[in-house]
Structures are given as C-alpha cells and as structure tokens.
Scaffold this motif. Structure first.
Motif, PDB file in Angstrom:
ATOM      1  N   PHE A   9      44.451   0.201 -66.007  1.00  0.00           N
ATOM      2  CA  PHE A   9      43.043   0.397 -65.612  1.00  0.00           C
ATOM      3  C   PHE A   9      42.793   1.464 -64.839  1.00  0.00           C
ATOM      4  O   PHE A   9      43.560   2.396 -64.836  1.00  0.00           O
ATOM      5  CB  PHE A   9      42.825  -0.822 -64.489  1.00  0.00           C
ATOM      6  CG  PHE A   9      43.712  -0.575 -63.344  1.00  0.00           C
ATOM      7  CD1 PHE A   9      44.902  -1.209 -62.934  1.00  0.00           C
ATOM      8  CD2 PHE A   9      42.840   0.028 -62.260  1.00  0.00           C
ATOM      9  CE1 PHE A   9      45.436  -1.080 -61.834  1.00  0.00           C
ATOM     10  CE2 PHE A   9      43.634   0.076 -60.823  1.00  0.00           C
ATOM     11  CZ  PHE A   9      44.879  -0.372 -60.653  1.00  0.00           C
ATOM     12  N   GLU A  11      39.977   3.522 -62.218  1.00  0.00           N
ATOM     13  CA  GLU A  11      39.130   3.187 -60.929  1.00  0.00           C
ATOM     14  C   GLU A  11      37.955   3.119 -60.742  1.00  0.00           C
ATOM     15  O   GLU A  11      37.301   3.950 -61.896  1.00  0.00           O
ATOM     16  CB  GLU A  11      39.647   4.031 -59.731  1.00  0.00           C
ATOM     17  CG  GLU A  11      41.144   3.831 -59.336  1.00  0.00           C
ATOM     18  CD  GLU A  11      41.798   2.853 -58.708  1.00  0.00           C
ATOM     19  OE1 GLU A  11      41.129   1.581 -58.619  1.00  0.00           O
ATOM     20  OE2 GLU A  11      43.034   2.681 -58.460  1.00  0.00           O
ATOM     21  N   PRO A  12      37.054   2.397 -60.302  1.00  0.00           N
ATOM     22  CA  PRO A  12      35.642   2.507 -60.193  1.00  0.00           C
ATOM     23  C   PRO A  12      34.799   3.628 -59.991  1.00  0.00           C
ATOM     24  O   PRO A  12      33.680   3.763 -60.359  1.00  0.00           O
ATOM     25  CB  PRO A  12      35.086   1.382 -59.472  1.00  0.00           C
ATOM     26  CG  PRO A  12      36.327   0.655 -58.605  1.00  0.00           C
ATOM     27  CD  PRO A  12      37.650   1.167 -59.226  1.00  0.00           C
ATOM     28  N   TYR A  13      35.748   4.471 -59.237  1.00  0.00           N
ATOM     29  CA  TYR A  13      35.183   5.899 -58.846  1.00  0.00           C
ATOM     30  C   TYR A  13      35.355   6.960 -59.935  1.00  0.00           C
ATOM     31  O   TYR A  13      34.763   8.071 -59.767  1.00  0.00           O
ATOM     32  CB  TYR A  13      35.570   6.159 -57.342  1.00  0.00           C
ATOM     33  CG  TYR A  13      37.099   6.221 -57.123  1.00  0.00           C
ATOM     34  CD1 TYR A  13      37.524   4.940 -56.723  1.00  0.00           C
ATOM     35  CD2 TYR A  13      37.798   7.188 -57.794  1.00  0.00           C
ATOM     36  CE1 TYR A  13      39.038   5.108 -56.480  1.00  0.00           C
ATOM     37  CE2 TYR A  13      39.153   7.132 -57.439  1.00  0.00           C
ATOM     38  CZ  TYR A  13      39.874   6.096 -56.942  1.00  0.00           C
ATOM     39  OH  TYR A  13      41.038   6.044 -56.833  1.00  0.00           O
ATOM     40  N   ASN A  27      37.199  12.603 -61.442  1.00  0.00           N
ATOM     41  CA  ASN A  27      37.248  11.460 -60.006  1.00  0.00           C
ATOM     42  C   ASN A  27      36.255  12.141 -59.316  1.00  0.00           C
ATOM     43  O   ASN A  27      36.260  13.249 -58.653  1.00  0.00           O
ATOM     44  CB  ASN A  27      38.904  11.858 -59.479  1.00  0.00           C
ATOM     45  CG  ASN A  27      38.948  10.854 -58.431  1.00  0.00           C
ATOM     46  OD1 ASN A  27      38.082  10.619 -57.481  1.00  0.00           O
ATOM     47  ND2 ASN A  27      40.566  10.730 -58.178  1.00  0.00           N
ATOM     48  N   GLY A  84      43.708   5.584 -61.590  1.00  0.00           N
ATOM     49  CA  GLY A  84      44.001   4.424 -62.397  1.00  0.00           C
ATOM     50  C   GLY A  84      45.471   4.123 -62.053  1.00  0.00           C
ATOM     51  O   GLY A  84      46.209   5.098 -61.506  1.00  0.00           O
ATOM     52  N   GLN A  98      37.824  -4.950 -63.457  1.00  0.00           N
ATOM     53  CA  GLN A  98      37.557  -3.628 -62.313  1.00  0.00           C
ATOM     54  C   GLN A  98      36.063  -3.687 -62.463  1.00  0.00           C
ATOM     55  O   GLN A  98      35.412  -4.032 -63.531  1.00  0.00           O
ATOM     56  CB  GLN A  98      38.209  -2.415 -62.824  1.00  0.00           C
ATOM     57  CG  GLN A  98      38.014  -1.472 -61.771  1.00  0.00           C
ATOM     58  CD  GLN A  98      38.859  -1.555 -60.545  1.00  0.00           C
ATOM     59  OE1 GLN A  98      38.542  -2.317 -59.778  1.00  0.00           O
ATOM     60  NE2 GLN A  98      39.922  -0.755 -60.620  1.00  0.00           N
ATOM     61  N   MET A  99      35.311  -3.197 -61.227  1.00  0.00           N
ATOM     62  CA  MET A  99      33.853  -2.967 -61.067  1.00  0.00           C
ATOM     63  C   MET A  99      33.553  -1.964 -61.996  1.00  0.00           C
ATOM     64  O   MET A  99      33.632  -0.820 -61.625  1.00  0.00           O
ATOM     65  CB  MET A  99      33.361  -2.971 -59.769  1.00  0.00           C
ATOM     66  CG  MET A  99      33.665  -4.172 -58.889  1.00  0.00           C
ATOM     67  SD  MET A  99      32.584  -5.590 -59.266  1.00  0.00           S
ATOM     68  CE  MET A  99      33.791  -6.910 -59.790  1.00  0.00           C
ATOM     69  N   MET A 100      32.913  -1.946 -63.191  1.00  0.00           N
ATOM     70  CA  MET A 100      32.936  -0.930 -64.003  1.00  0.00           C
ATOM     71  C   MET A 100      31.380  -0.509 -63.749  1.00  0.00           C
ATOM     72  O   MET A 100      30.373  -0.990 -63.420  1.00  0.00           O
ATOM     73  CB  MET A 100      32.873  -1.353 -65.621  1.00  0.00           C
ATOM     74  CG  MET A 100      32.853  -0.220 -66.547  1.00  0.00           C
ATOM     75  SD  MET A 100      33.481  -0.861 -68.158  1.00  0.00           S
ATOM     76  CE  MET A 100      31.959  -1.643 -68.663  1.00  0.00           C
ATOM     77  N   GLN A 101      31.295   1.163 -64.086  1.00  0.00           N
ATOM     78  CA  GLN A 101      30.007   1.442 -63.578  1.00  0.00           C
ATOM     79  C   GLN A 101      28.912   1.160 -64.641  1.00  0.00           C
ATOM     80  O   GLN A 101      29.166   1.458 -65.684  1.00  0.00           O
ATOM     81  CB  GLN A 101      30.069   3.230 -63.587  1.00  0.00           C
ATOM     82  CG  GLN A 101      30.993   3.563 -62.575  1.00  0.00           C
ATOM     83  CD  GLN A 101      31.403   4.988 -62.590  1.00  0.00           C
ATOM     84  OE1 GLN A 101      30.583   5.708 -63.176  1.00  0.00           O
ATOM     85  NE2 GLN A 101      32.410   5.653 -62.135  1.00  0.00           N
TER      86      GLN A 101
ATOM     87  N   PHE B 362      26.587  -0.319 -57.524  1.00  0.00           N
ATOM     88  CA  PHE B 362      25.979   0.194 -58.730  1.00  0.00           C
ATOM     89  C   PHE B 362      24.482  -0.025 -58.916  1.00  0.00           C
ATOM     90  O   PHE B 362      23.911   0.024 -60.037  1.00  0.00           O
ATOM     91  CB  PHE B 362      26.588   0.007 -60.218  1.00  0.00           C
ATOM     92  CG  PHE B 362      28.018   0.394 -59.973  1.00  0.00           C
ATOM     93  CD1 PHE B 362      29.086  -0.437 -60.520  1.00  0.00           C
ATOM     94  CD2 PHE B 362      28.549   1.538 -59.283  1.00  0.00           C
ATOM     95  CE1 PHE B 362      30.389  -0.042 -60.485  1.00  0.00           C
ATOM     96  CE2 PHE B 362      29.814   1.696 -59.188  1.00  0.00           C
ATOM     97  CZ  PHE B 362      30.932   1.165 -59.782  1.00  0.00           C
ATOM     98  N   TYR B 494      29.535 -10.076 -66.418  1.00  0.00           N
ATOM     99  CA  TYR B 494      29.426  -8.679 -65.867  1.00  0.00           C
ATOM    100  C   TYR B 494      28.148  -7.861 -66.496  1.00  0.00           C
ATOM    101  O   TYR B 494      27.015  -7.432 -65.800  1.00  0.00           O
ATOM    102  CB  TYR B 494      30.644  -8.013 -65.514  1.00  0.00           C
ATOM    103  CG  TYR B 494      30.591  -6.846 -65.082  1.00  0.00           C
ATOM    104  CD1 TYR B 494      30.272  -5.350 -65.349  1.00  0.00           C
ATOM    105  CD2 TYR B 494      30.750  -6.881 -63.473  1.00  0.00           C
ATOM    106  CE1 TYR B 494      30.141  -4.544 -64.544  1.00  0.00           C
ATOM    107  CE2 TYR B 494      30.793  -5.628 -62.658  1.00  0.00           C
ATOM    108  CZ  TYR B 494      30.406  -4.433 -63.297  1.00  0.00           C
ATOM    109  OH  TYR B 494      30.379  -3.415 -62.452  1.00  0.00           O
TER     110      TYR B 494
END
Lengths: 419, 504
Positions: A9, A11-13, A27, A84, A98-101, B362, B494
């Motif tokens: 995975f 990371e969301p940032y 990043n 990740g 994961q919270m995807m942008q 977001f 989502y």
C-alpha cells in the motif's frame, strides 16, 4: 524482503502522478520523491493501485514476487521515504483499504452548473480577497516597460492620449460593496497617483478601512511633497516602491532612502530584465536592507534566454517548494495566484486578470454581477494547469505553481525544463 | 483525550489521528507500537517488549523492523501527526447576533405551516397522540398577512449587503397539517412572492403532502413547478398507520391520485415528485424499495420514527411501533442491488458518507477552504444547525423556529399584528447557553465531527444529563472499525461517495 504474499500500500499523504510510463510519487509531508521516467511495470502497478476497487492497496502474491524481482527494490524505496509499506498476510482475508485522495468541493462551480435549482452564484462575496485599483492613468514619464509590465505583476502604467481617473464616488461604492467579503488586501496604483484629483479624500477613505492597504508608487513619483503619504504610512498604510534599472540615482537616493530608513512598512519591487539588472541588485545589496526587496522578472519580448536561466523551473525547484497536499488540491480547482482577486482600471473596467477579457464595469455592474461573471466563466480564477497543454500530460502538473501571468505573455504554459 | 486511536477490522489494523481526523492503514508492528504507547504512554516499545526469538537472525530482523517503525512514528510526529488536541478549544465556538443576521440574509428555505388541520390521523404523526411538545392543534390557518409580513422582513435582509450571493435560489415550502387544505393561502402567497422585489435571489416552491387532495390541485402544482414530497409508507399493508379520521385506510385514495398525476404529467412527475416513507413495524426496507421501484420507478427517502419528545405514558406502545432501519436492512434480498439504488436513502450508506466526508480530509466546503485551509478551526459543540442555516419555519401561531422538527417551545421569535420580532442577541444567548452546558460532555466525545445531535432534543444542563450518541474511546474505536469494515467490503462505494455526495 520475505517472499510471502501480502498487501502493498501507499500512504494517503503521497501524491501520485502517472502519465504513460512516467510515474512520480511525491511525499507531501517531507518533499521526498520517487520517480520512474519510463517504466511500464511501475506504471502498471500504480494504475492498479489507484483504481476504485483497490483504494491504494494491492494484493501481492508469491508468484508475483517471484516473477517481478524489481518489486523488492521499488518497495525498498517506498519504505525508505515512508511512502508506503508491505504487510505480510494471508491474502484470503479481507483486503484492507486506504483513504485514497479524491477531492470533493461541496460548493464546486461545476456541480452547480449542472444543478437546476442551485446557483453557481450562491456563494460569491466571501471569495473576494484582494482588490487592485488603478485610480488614474496619467504620468509624466515615458518608461519603456510601461506598456506591459502591469500585465505581468502589480505595476504602474499610463495610457497615452487619455487621462482617465476613477471617480471617488465609484471607489467609495466599491468599498461599501466589499463589506461581507473576506477582502483583506487593497492595492492602489496609477499612473502617477499624486495627480489624482481626490488623493486626500482617497487617503482618508482608506484610513477607515481595517484591512491591509498598499500604495504602489514608482520611485520617480516620490520626489514631490509627500507629507500626506508619510502621514498615512505612520497610521499603518503600506508603501510598495516600484524600481527599474537603470536607476536615476539622484532621485533614488533622495526619495527611496528616506522611506527605506523611516521604519514604515515599505517594500521595494524591482524589475529585472537581464543579468545586468541582477548585478545592479547586488550593488544595491551593499547599501540597503534587501529583505524588503521583491524581485519581478519582466519579459520584454527579447529576453527569453534570461527567463530560461532565471525563471523557468527545474525539477529541483519544484521539489524544493514542497507543495503541501492542500496546495495540490487547491491547484485542481482554482488558480492560487489569481483566485479571489480583481483589478479595476481607471476607466471602471474590472478584470480578474489583465491578460483576459474584462468581467464587467463598475459604471454598469454591481460587484455581485462582476464576481458572478468570473466564477461562472472561470477564465482566471479557475485557470488550471490540468486544462492546458502540455502541462496536463506532465507528472509535475499539480506540483508546479498555478499558471501565472508569465505564461500569458510568453505564450507558453510550460515555463520549465521538464518537458 | 488520546492523541490517536488504534482499531482493527476483521483482518486489518488502522490508526485514527484525533487531531487531524485522518485514518491510516497500519503495519502490525507499527500498530503494536502505537497501541503500546496509548496504553503505557511510552514509545520505547523495542525496549519494553520481550521477545523470545528462536534465532538471532529473526531477532535482528525484529529489531530492525521495530527501529524502522519507531523512525516512522517520529517522522509522522514531526509532520504534525499524533499531536495533542485540545478538544475544549476546538469546541469553544459561539454564536453571535451578527452571524444570525448574516444567515438570514442568505437563507436557503422558508417553510410555512400553512394550517394545523389534517384530513388524516396517522398514528405516528409528530403532532399526534404520541407527542406533546407542539402547540395545540386548533384547525387554524396561517394568516396571509402574517406570512407576507415575514417575507417583507426577510426581503430587507436579502437585499442588504449581508447577502453574499447572486442568483441564489430560496425554496418557499408549504407544510402542515396538510397544506392542500389551505390552498387559497398557498395561491395568494405565491403571487406575493413573485412580486417581491428581491434583487439577487430567485424562488422555487415545494410542498410536503399526504396526497389525499392531490387530484384537486395537480394543475396548480405543475404550473408553479412545485417540488412535491408525498408521504407514503409503501404498499397497502405498509400504510397501515396512515388512516382517515374514520379509521379507514387512506392508501388507495393516495395511490390513485399519485398515479393520476404521474400519468397526466410524466415529465413533471419524473423531475419534481419524491416520496417519504416512514419506517415502522408494519413495513420493511425491501417492501418499501420494491413497492416504489415497481409502481413509480422511484427510490423514496426513508425516515425512522422520531424517538424524541414521546410522552412517557406512551413509550411502550411507541416502542412496539418503532423499527430500526439498520436492523431492517439485514433481511433484504439482493442487498447489493438495493444498496446501489437506494444509496443515501439508506441510513447505513449515509452514515458511511458522513464518515468519509469527515475523516478522509479530502472534502472541502468551498474554494476558500482550499485557498486558505485552516488546520483546526473552532466550532460549536453538538451537531445543532446554526440558527436558520437550513431554513426558517413559521408556525400557524406565528412562531419562528429554526426547523419543523423541534418543539414549539423553542421559538426564536414571533410575528404579531405589529411586527416581526426576533431578538438576535437573545437567540444567540439561548444557543450559547445550551452550548456552554453541552461543552463539557462534548469535549470528551471522540465523535464530535459527525454528531447529529440537536441541542433542542436533549436536556443539556440538567443534572445527570447524558447524550445517547456520546462516544468514548472504545465506542469510537468500534464505530471506526464498523465503518472501515464496510468500506473494505464495498471499496467502490468510496469513490461513488467521494465524487457524488455533498453535505453542507
């Protein structure tokens, strides 16, 4: 790396950009970068990762690991920069997410355009943050850059044969209408503003407004009696002195030195056209406090080489700016340099950008109508790199600053060495 | 308050940053480090944890892993994650009179209680036998002059420089009782609205109706492009509580009228007509879904019975009637299909939508939030709407309320023969008093961001006052786990929510 299967995975940032076989992972917390210019395997992996089914998490099987030995190195880089990770796990269990942008702006103009009941104009005035007013266009000097410097940055200008000045009542009405906006900056420019018929009344009016007010004056205009200006500077107004080379040294010494030493809130905007101007700046450095100097490259049509050397962005420049995730999101929807700003010319015409058509006239339209025109048609406030070539095909699209006036005057969108 | 919450779904581990309101997937070792810190307040997981590894290779690998995750923790901390969060400061927002005036100038909706009479006597009615927190029903009609006075009063705000919009739509809504019982009022008020001199607004009309008299006024409603919300609980058996005063079922009449409207004005029906179905012990989600889909090709809004303000002597009877939609979903056939089509009409999906909107980071309300992002802006406690943010509701007795769902004892102003009286300072003080009372409890609650609780629906300030939606650490961890588990099972939801849903 172990050869067990599991979940890979990001990371969301992490900002992920993938164009063709060119992949960029940025990043947003520390500005670290992983870039693959031409790697189909990585781009395939990344595309799968960002699909709505996967939400930044991929199943990695033992078979995949065996047949893709490059993945270990890739993972190592990703982990090194905390972008990740890999979780060894039985892939029979439910895959994590994961919270995807995915940016969602509730009051997005494009959403309202599609809605038959809601209006694109239902949230307008709070967007206005900065107004620049050219109170007149008369000046006794004939500087060569007068013709177009003001279209590149805040600068004085005059119109030959015309001597218009904005009525003081119109300025009063405009400022009255800006109540209940988030207006926090007001700029006053000209011509030579000291020829404005109602300069005293204007200063009195500005004095009552509790926001940041800046008078922009060419240093050549500071030679006369500037008692009034000094008075209002003492009361918190700001002064931005516009400077060009070659300097008229005596005038510069006499007028600028006073303000530079006065302790008032004074900045100096210096036009730079070439390497010689840069050397002149270094000469100034020895005598003046350069922390208050702001430098504006000026494109005169013949100094593209200077721009390519000094202004065009390199990879390193973009990374060094370390755009935050909020900047990247903002650049998806608004032009960060123009949004919330209007410019009023001395004939009452209003622009969101002086390189675009006007959006109204103070003599004909209310402020509501003017702001509505801009938010609806979106030529300046919502002028995005994602909508122009070649930037929309570039992995740096959202990392680069929003489109500026320089892209207009140079007639190209990529002021960079990336493409 | 803890700085972060570690939680698990069936197979996976996550961390929620309390201050930043963000969720991240966690490697198990990282998860253990965070859990250790939360429980022991120490970061030295490596030193504290005794591991008996069989080989030195494995010990070395474990040590390297732990060192790596310690570094990751420090990296995230330096970037602002896991920092202290002062929830009292966050919830220290207050309301001002000026803020309320600004909201009036930018009103979304004005709702008129056109009359308090009704031609049905639905068992569960909010103005019926189970409730008492409303003004007595006296078969009154709202005075046209009173309504006009209100609109003139509001028009001054709409034309003032407090107005921030151009071309904003204001919905003029008609409510009851049954509004179709006072159509002369509706007709005259619409004429008045159309002549109102308001520069930067436009008006549209809506009505909530039981549909009994729909056949009489169809043409008028279509002509004025009304948005219509018809109350119908599903098929005939599902409508068992919706009866005439003579106890006869109203279903067939309402169905006939609605079908007639659909057949006569199919385009209008498609664009303007929606349904509200009350969920109770006589219907089910699948029956409601199937009925509306087959009969009208529509997905209704489903509402649960209001549990607030129920008379204590009727509570047991109410409980028999009451049904929880969450339970009702469990027995739906083809749940995936129903979930897709009903989408936000299902409370479970709405809950996921609210969860994602608040906890991804977001979602931004407007372009200013993008241009000038604020890290932790102050706000008021509870989920109470800002006064008049959603609408202004005028009762048949001239009381002004912030919505039709709260007790009439909470009026914020009133209209009499002489004028419209709203004491803005008094309204602000009233809200701020309630907020002061709720703040201490709310500042310990982890779920403030998705709170739906209205201050007018609980007894803040009373001794022993509690909130049934309060979430401590464990309860919130469970809430997070439940929602993430759902998203793990429905990942495509989502992006559907993030692209299609907008909550204001």
């Amino acid at each position: 790396m172990n050869s067990n299967s599991g979940w890979f995975f990001l990371e969301p940032y992490v900002h992920i950009s993938c164009k063709g076989k060119h992949v960029l992972l940025f990043n947003t917390l520390n500005g670290k970068v992983i870039e693959y210019m031409d790697d189909a395997r990585v781009s395939r992996l990344i595309r799968k990762l960002v699909s709505s089914n996967n939400l930044l998490v991929l199943t990695i099987t033992k078979d995949y690991l065996r047949s893709n030995p490059w993945f270990s190195q890739f993972l190592k880089k990703v982990r090194l920069h905390f972008m990740g990770d890999f979780i060894e796990a039985s892939i029979k269990g439910k895959k994590p997410v994961q919270m995807m942008q995915m940016l969602n702006v509730v009051k997005d103009a494009n959403k309202f355009k599609k809605d038959s009941i809601r209006s694109i104009g239902e949230y307008l005035k709070p967007y206005l943050s900065e107004v620049s007013i050219y109170i007149n266009d008369f000046c006794e000097f004939t500087c060569p850059y007068c013709i177009d410097a003001f279209k590149q940055f805040s600068f004085c200008h005059r119109k030959t044969g015309i001597n218009s000045e904005l009525k003081i009542e119109t300025i009063e009405r405009l400022l009255e209408e800006t109540r209940n906006t988030t207006l926090n900056k007001l700029n006053i420019l000209g011509g030579n503003i000291y020829y404005y018929s109602h300069i005293d009344r204007l200063f009195m009016l500005l004095d009552k407004i509790p926001i940041k007010k800046t008078i922009h004056t060419n240093y050549l205009h500071l030679t006369g009696d500037r008692t009034l200006l000094k008075f209002f500077l003492r009361r918190g107004m700001n002064l931005n002195i516009l400077i060009t080379f070659p300097l008229q040294q005596e005038i510069f010494e006499k007028s600028v030195s006073y303000f530079e030493r006065s302790g008032h809130n004074v900045t100096f905007s210096v036009i730079l056209q070439n390497e010689a101007d840069l050397k002149n700046v270094q000469a100034l450095n020895s005598r003046y406090n350069m922390s208050r100097f702001i430098f504006h490259p000026y494109f005169n049509g013949r100094n593209l080489t200077f721009f390519k050397k000094r202004v065009f962005l390199k990879r390193r420049d973009v990374f060094d700016q370390k755009p935050a995730l909020s900047d990247i999101f903002a650049r998806m929807k608004i032009n960060q340099l123009n949004f919330g700003k209007i410019i009023v010319q001395s004939n009452g015409d209003v622009f969101a950008n002086l390189n675009s058509p006007k959006i109204g006239s103070l003599y004909q339209h209310s402020l509501y109508k003017i702001l509505y025109n801009e938010i609806y048609h979106g030529k300046s406030w919502r002028r995005l790199r994602t909508n122009v070539k070649p930037c929309n095909h570039c992995v740096f699209c959202l990392l680069c600053p929003s489109l500026s006036n320089y892209e207009f005057v140079l007639k190209r969108n990529n002021l960079c060495h990336m493409l | 308050m803890k700085r972060f919450i570690v939680f698990e779904t069936q197979n996976n581990k996550y961390v929620f940053d309390v201050g930043m309101k963000r969720i991240m997937l966690c490697h198990p070792i990282f998860f253990s480090i965070l859990k250790h810190e939360n429980e022991n307040g120490k970061q030295n997981y490596c030193n504290d944890k005794k591991r008996s590894s069989k080989t030195s290779d494995r010990r070395n690998k474990n040590k390297k892993n732990q060192e790596y995750y310690q570094r990751k923790y420090q990296f995230l901390t330096k970037a602002g994650y896991f920092s202290d969060f002062d929830s009292t400061e966050r919830l220290s927002g207050t309301i001002s009179a000026e803020g309320i005036k600004n909201t009036l100038a930018n009103l979304n909706q004005v709702t008129f209680e056109v009359c308090d009479s009704c031609n049905l006597k639905c068992k569960y009615c909010g103005y019926g036998e189970f409730y008492s927190d409303y003004d007595k029903r006296e078969n009154k009609h709202l005075s046209l002059i009173t309504a006009q006075k209100l609109l003139k009063f509001l028009a001054e705000f709409w034309n003032s420089d407090r107005n921030i919009s151009s071309e904003k739509n204001i919905m003029i809504s008609f409510y009851g009782g049954e509004p179709l019982l006072n159509m002369p009022f509706v007709s005259e008020l619409i004429k008045f609205v159309k002549l109102l001199n308001v520069k930067y607004k436009r008006f549209s009309f809506s009505m909530t109706t039981n549909g009994v008299l729909l056949d009489k006024y169809t043409d008028f409603l279509v002509e004025n492009d009304f948005q219509l919300l018809i109350s119908l609980d599903g098929d005939e058996e599902s409508n068992g509580y919706r009866i005439f005063k003579n106890n006869q079922p109203a279903f067939k009449r309402v169905l006939k009228n609605t079908i007639a409207l659909r057949d006569r004005y199919p385009e209008y029906f498609k664009k303007n007509v929606n349904f509200n179905a009350v969920f109770h012990n006589k219907n089910s989600v699948s029956r409601i879904y199937n009925f509306f889909k087959k009969t009208f090709g529509k997905i209704p809004h489903i509402a649960e019975l209001n549990p607030y303000g129920v008379e204590s002597s009727r509570i047991n009877e109410f409980k028999k009637m009451y049904a929880d939609i969450a339970d009702g979903i469990l027995d739906i056939d083809d749940y995936e299909k129903v979930e897709r089509e009903m989408f936000l009409s299902l409370p479970s999906i709405k809950s996921i939508a609210v969860f994602l909107h608040k906890y991804t980071g977001f979602v931004y309300q407007n372009y200013n939030d993008l241009q000038f992002p604020q890290k932790r802006p102050r706000r008021t406690p509870t989920g109470t709407c800002f006064p008049f943010y959603k609408k202004l509701f005028l009762t048949v007795n001239g009381k002004i309320l912030p919505c039709e769902r709260i007790s009439h004892s909470h009026s914020l102003g009133y209209i009499n023969d002489k004028c419209v009286e709203i004491d803005f300072d008094r309204v602000a003080s009233k809200y701020n008093r309630y907020y002061d009372d709720a703040r201490q409890l709310c500042s310990k609650c982890y779920n403030v961001e998705t709170c739906q609780k209205c201050i007018f629906n609980f007894d803040a300030g009373q001794p022993g006052f509690t909130c049934d939606q309060f979430m401590g650490y464990s309860q919130f961890a469970e809430y997070l786990s439940k929602h993430m588990d759902y998203i793990e099972s429905h990942p495509k939801l989502y992006s559907k929510i993030m692209t299609e849903v907008a909550f204001e």
